[in-house]
Design an enzyme around this catalytic site. Structure first.
Site, PDB file in Angstrom:
ATOM      1  CB  SER A  34      10.607 -27.793 -17.361  1.00  0.00           C
ATOM      2  OG  SER A  34       9.694 -27.315 -16.402  1.00  0.00           O
ATOM      3  CG  PHE A  80       0.881 -20.886 -11.036  1.00  0.00           C
ATOM      4  CD1 PHE A  80      -0.323 -21.481 -10.702  1.00  0.00           C
ATOM      5  CD2 PHE A  80       0.898 -19.522 -11.267  1.00  0.00           C
ATOM      6  CE1 PHE A  80      -1.484 -20.736 -10.595  1.00  0.00           C
ATOM      7  CE2 PHE A  80      -0.256 -18.763 -11.168  1.00  0.00           C
ATOM      8  CZ  PHE A  80      -1.447 -19.370 -10.835  1.00  0.00           C
ATOM      9  CB  SER A 124      -2.965 -30.453  -5.103  1.00  0.00           C
ATOM     10  OG  SER A 124      -3.742 -31.523  -5.550  1.00  0.00           O
ATOM     11  CE1 TYR A 148       1.935 -31.884  -8.042  1.00  0.00           C
ATOM     12  CE2 TYR A 148      -0.043 -33.108  -7.415  1.00  0.00           C
ATOM     13  CZ  TYR A 148       0.565 -31.936  -7.840  1.00  0.00           C
ATOM     14  OH  TYR A 148      -0.209 -30.812  -8.057  1.00  0.00           O
ATOM     15  CE  LYS A 152       1.753 -28.858  -5.944  1.00  0.00           C
ATOM     16  NZ  LYS A 152       2.311 -27.575  -6.388  1.00  0.00           N
TER      17      LYS A 152
HETATM   18  P1  NAD Z   1       1.983 -26.776 -15.785  1.00  0.00           P
HETATM   19  O1  NAD Z   1       3.000 -27.833 -15.850  1.00  0.00           O
HETATM   20  O2  NAD Z   1       1.150 -26.507 -17.001  1.00  0.00           O
HETATM   21  O3  NAD Z   1       2.659 -25.401 -15.338  1.00  0.00           O
HETATM   22  C1  NAD Z   1       3.775 -25.344 -14.484  1.00  0.00           C
HETATM   23  C2  NAD Z   1       4.797 -24.396 -15.127  1.00  0.00           C
HETATM   24  O4  NAD Z   1       5.934 -24.290 -14.262  1.00  0.00           O
HETATM   25  C3  NAD Z   1       5.298 -24.880 -16.483  1.00  0.00           C
HETATM   26  O5  NAD Z   1       5.186 -23.837 -17.438  1.00  0.00           O
HETATM   27  C4  NAD Z   1       6.768 -25.247 -16.235  1.00  0.00           C
HETATM   28  O6  NAD Z   1       7.578 -24.994 -17.372  1.00  0.00           O
HETATM   29  C5  NAD Z   1       7.116 -24.346 -15.058  1.00  0.00           C
HETATM   30  N1  NAD Z   1       8.190 -24.832 -14.170  1.00  0.00           N
HETATM   31  C6  NAD Z   1       8.328 -26.054 -13.612  1.00  0.00           C
HETATM   32  N2  NAD Z   1       9.430 -26.091 -12.846  1.00  0.00           N
HETATM   33  C7  NAD Z   1      10.006 -24.862 -12.913  1.00  0.00           C
HETATM   34  C8  NAD Z   1      11.156 -24.279 -12.348  1.00  0.00           C
HETATM   35  N3  NAD Z   1      11.988 -24.980 -11.568  1.00  0.00           N
HETATM   36  N4  NAD Z   1      11.441 -22.978 -12.626  1.00  0.00           N
HETATM   37  C9  NAD Z   1      10.624 -22.250 -13.437  1.00  0.00           C
HETATM   38  N5  NAD Z   1       9.527 -22.761 -14.014  1.00  0.00           N
HETATM   39  C10 NAD Z   1       9.216 -24.046 -13.757  1.00  0.00           C
HETATM   40  O7  NAD Z   1       1.035 -27.100 -14.534  1.00  0.00           O
HETATM   41  P2  NAD Z   1      -0.354 -26.446 -14.104  1.00  0.00           P
HETATM   42  O8  NAD Z   1      -1.427 -27.430 -14.337  1.00  0.00           O
HETATM   43  O9  NAD Z   1      -0.476 -25.094 -14.658  1.00  0.00           O
HETATM   44  O10 NAD Z   1      -0.116 -26.379 -12.530  1.00  0.00           O
HETATM   45  C11 NAD Z   1       0.393 -25.233 -11.897  1.00  0.00           C
HETATM   46  C12 NAD Z   1       0.584 -25.517 -10.415  1.00  0.00           C
HETATM   47  O11 NAD Z   1      -0.664 -25.922  -9.860  1.00  0.00           O
HETATM   48  C13 NAD Z   1       1.578 -26.643 -10.139  1.00  0.00           C
HETATM   49  O12 NAD Z   1       2.306 -26.308  -8.977  1.00  0.00           O
HETATM   50  C14 NAD Z   1       0.674 -27.833  -9.891  1.00  0.00           C
HETATM   51  O13 NAD Z   1       1.280 -28.776  -9.061  1.00  0.00           O
HETATM   52  C15 NAD Z   1      -0.509 -27.174  -9.204  1.00  0.00           C
HETATM   53  N6  NAD Z   1      -1.763 -27.944  -9.331  1.00  0.00           N
HETATM   54  C16 NAD Z   1      -2.198 -28.322 -10.573  1.00  0.00           C
HETATM   55  C17 NAD Z   1      -3.370 -29.071 -10.681  1.00  0.00           C
HETATM   56  C18 NAD Z   1      -3.879 -29.535 -12.032  1.00  0.00           C
HETATM   57  O14 NAD Z   1      -4.723 -30.415 -12.058  1.00  0.00           O
HETATM   58  N7  NAD Z   1      -3.430 -28.960 -13.145  1.00  0.00           N
HETATM   59  C19 NAD Z   1      -4.093 -29.430  -9.542  1.00  0.00           C
HETATM   60  C20 NAD Z   1      -3.622 -29.020  -8.293  1.00  0.00           C
HETATM   61  C21 NAD Z   1      -2.454 -28.268  -8.205  1.00  0.00           C
HETATM   62  N1  UFG Z   2      -9.942 -41.206 -15.290  1.00  0.00           N
HETATM   63  C1  UFG Z   2     -10.331 -42.202 -16.157  1.00  0.00           C
HETATM   64  N2  UFG Z   2      -9.620 -42.379 -17.304  1.00  0.00           N
HETATM   65  C2  UFG Z   2      -8.541 -41.617 -17.620  1.00  0.00           C
HETATM   66  C3  UFG Z   2      -8.150 -40.584 -16.730  1.00  0.00           C
HETATM   67  C4  UFG Z   2      -8.866 -40.429 -15.568  1.00  0.00           C
HETATM   68  O1  UFG Z   2     -11.296 -42.919 -15.899  1.00  0.00           O
HETATM   69  O2  UFG Z   2      -7.922 -41.833 -18.682  1.00  0.00           O
HETATM   70  C5  UFG Z   2     -10.726 -40.981 -14.057  1.00  0.00           C
HETATM   71  C6  UFG Z   2      -9.934 -41.163 -12.780  1.00  0.00           C
HETATM   72  O3  UFG Z   2      -9.960 -42.506 -12.366  1.00  0.00           O
HETATM   73  C7  UFG Z   2     -10.664 -40.209 -11.831  1.00  0.00           C
HETATM   74  C8  UFG Z   2     -11.138 -39.090 -12.749  1.00  0.00           C
HETATM   75  O4  UFG Z   2     -11.136 -39.628 -14.060  1.00  0.00           O
HETATM   76  O5  UFG Z   2     -11.807 -40.837 -11.291  1.00  0.00           O
HETATM   77  C9  UFG Z   2     -10.232 -37.869 -12.716  1.00  0.00           C
HETATM   78  O6  UFG Z   2      -8.884 -38.273 -12.957  1.00  0.00           O
HETATM   79  P1  UFG Z   2      -7.722 -37.220 -13.272  1.00  0.00           P
HETATM   80  O7  UFG Z   2      -6.482 -38.016 -13.528  1.00  0.00           O
HETATM   81  O8  UFG Z   2      -8.166 -36.280 -14.328  1.00  0.00           O
HETATM   82  O9  UFG Z   2      -7.627 -36.365 -11.932  1.00  0.00           O
HETATM   83  P2  UFG Z   2      -7.318 -36.823 -10.430  1.00  0.00           P
HETATM   84  O10 UFG Z   2      -8.485 -36.405  -9.595  1.00  0.00           O
HETATM   85  O11 UFG Z   2      -6.873 -38.221 -10.349  1.00  0.00           O
HETATM   86  O12 UFG Z   2      -6.050 -35.906 -10.078  1.00  0.00           O
HETATM   87  C10 UFG Z   2      -5.947 -34.544 -10.515  1.00  0.00           C
HETATM   88  C11 UFG Z   2      -4.462 -34.180 -10.703  1.00  0.00           C
HETATM   89  C12 UFG Z   2      -3.753 -34.196  -9.365  1.00  0.00           C
HETATM   90  C13 UFG Z   2      -4.479 -33.293  -8.417  1.00  0.00           C
HETATM   91  C14 UFG Z   2      -5.931 -33.682  -8.283  1.00  0.00           C
HETATM   92  C15 UFG Z   2      -6.692 -32.729  -7.413  1.00  0.00           C
HETATM   93  O13 UFG Z   2      -3.831 -35.115 -11.584  1.00  0.00           O
HETATM   94  O14 UFG Z   2      -2.453 -33.715  -9.548  1.00  0.00           O
HETATM   95  O15 UFG Z   2      -6.542 -33.694  -9.584  1.00  0.00           O
HETATM   96  O16 UFG Z   2      -6.552 -31.436  -7.874  1.00  0.00           O
HETATM   97  F1  UFG Z   2      -3.889 -33.369  -7.204  1.00  0.00           F
END
Ligand code: NAD
Ligand code: UFG
Length: 329
Positions: A34, A80, A124, A148, A152
């Protein structure tokens, strides 16, 4: 040890697959594509020189998850799979609650039925809400400003209750801070669909010339230069944190922050990106983004002490590897 990695073709999952295979684990990936593509699988096979079993399935679908557990003898799971776009979770809350809760409930239930007791969950830093920094694992969670984040917090609770009721379970709740960067090969990395919401993917699109300028959301926070401060962590460090958790986990529920412990402002990221990659990033200051907090960074002492893990790569590595991946596309 054979580990099921759900969402293993996504950004963090794919890097973790590399780290697991490097450490001798066997990996099975389940992903419904997805938010990822099959190309990532061939890139992973190129990097690791291994055939990696892959199943295109929905982890919320109990029947297919059961078939998977019938086919393999898993020793643990890293979960994940889920949706992660904060803004979209506000406009489509049911989609987020459904996918993030049902995948976790289904997987946990099947793990219990099949006696697979090692369960690592992607949580997260967002669950800390607007606590005082540095965030430590004992803090009471504050309400997050979006569905979201709520998913978590609820999944953490579900897995905690599961481990309390089944004392053979070994659960790690890993609270990620802000993962950026990419594998040094530049063949896997983060490429969100559409206009990126997160800072680094936005910066790299500006660098590539696909977006005109970065909008910096507010310069009136009580931080070093007024822009938001976050704990950016290289995705390979984050990946290695999962391996450390798998190796060191014991029964019960264990919560770990995975970050660097360093707070970096938006302007500091922009300046570092510009100097490491020798590219100018035009930006303008705009209003604050709703739901943002001033500071988010981790107290990382618990992961260091109990998992013997800490982040090794610096901000320069993160900015260079993020750009190398996008440049190589
Ligand atoms: P991502 O979207 O790149 O990876 C998630 C993967 O899960 C995707 O490949 C998607 O196709 C798959 N997926 C989603 N729903 C599914 C389902 N029902 N069945 C099977 N596959 C499914 O995201 P990511 O950045 O790699 O994040 C991985 C995990 O870490 C997520 O749970 C996300 O919430 C968590 N997380 C991410 C961040 C971040 O900043 N990237 C921060 C904190 C937590
Ligand atoms: N920011 C900008 N311009 C942009 C994007 C972001 O100024 O175009 C700033 C935001 O205001 C923030 C910082 O950059 O101060 C980081 O922003 P991100 O959107 O990259 O990240 P966040 O900390 O808001 O959130 C991310 C993920 C969440 C996760 C969180 C903690 O989106 O899902 O980190 O892991 F929960």
């Amino acid at each position: 040890m054979t580990i099921l990695v759900t969402g293993g073709l996504g950004f963090i999952g794919s890097h973790t697959v590399v780290a697991l295979i490097e450490e001798g684990f066997k990996v099975v990936i389940a992903d419904n594509l997805s938010n990822s593509s099959l190309e990532v699988l061939s890139s992973l096979e190129d990097i690791t020189k291994e055939n990696i079993p892959f199943h295109e399935i929905d982890i919320a679908d109990e029947k297919v998850v059961i078939s998977l557990f019938e086919e393999y003898d898993f020793n643990g799971v890293i979960h994940f799979a889920g949706y992660k776009a904060v803004g979209e979770s506000v406009s489509e809350p049911i989609k987020y609650y459904r996918n993030n809760l049902l995948t976790t409930l289904t997987l946990a239930d099947v793990c219990k039925k099949y006696g697979v007791t090692k369960f690592i969950f992607s949580s997260s830093a967002t669950v800390y809400g607007d606590n005082n920094v540095p965030f430590d694992e004992t803090m009471q969670l504050l309400p997050t400003t979006n569905p979201y984040g709520e998913t978590k917090a609820i999944c953490e609770r579900i897995l905690t209750d599961l481990a309390n009721a089944n004392t053979d379970f070994e659960v790690a709740l890993l609270r990620y801070f802000n993962p950026i960067g990419a594998h040094p090969s530049a063949v896997i990395g983060e490429l969100p669909k559409g206009i990126p919401n997160n800072l680094m993917p936005y910066i790299t699109q500006v660098a590539k010339g696909n977006l005109k300028e970065l909008q910096i959301f507010g310069d009136d926070y009580p931080t070093q230069d007024g822009t938001g401060v976050r704990d950016y962590i290289h995705v390979m460090d984050l990946a290695e944190g999962h391996v450390a958790a798998l190796k060191n986990i014991t029964t019960g529920v264990h919560i770990y922050n995975l970050g660097t412990g360093q707070g970096t402002s938006v302007l500091e990221i922009v300046k570092t990106f510009e100097s490491v990659n020798n590219i100018k990033i035009p930006y303008k200051i705009v209003d604050r983004r709703s739901g943002d907090i001033a500071f988010s960074y981790a107290d990382v002492s618990k992961a260091k002490k109990e998992l013997n893990w800490s982040a090794k790569r610096n901000l320069e590595n993160m900015c260079r590897d993020s750009w190398n991946f996008i440049q190589a596309l």
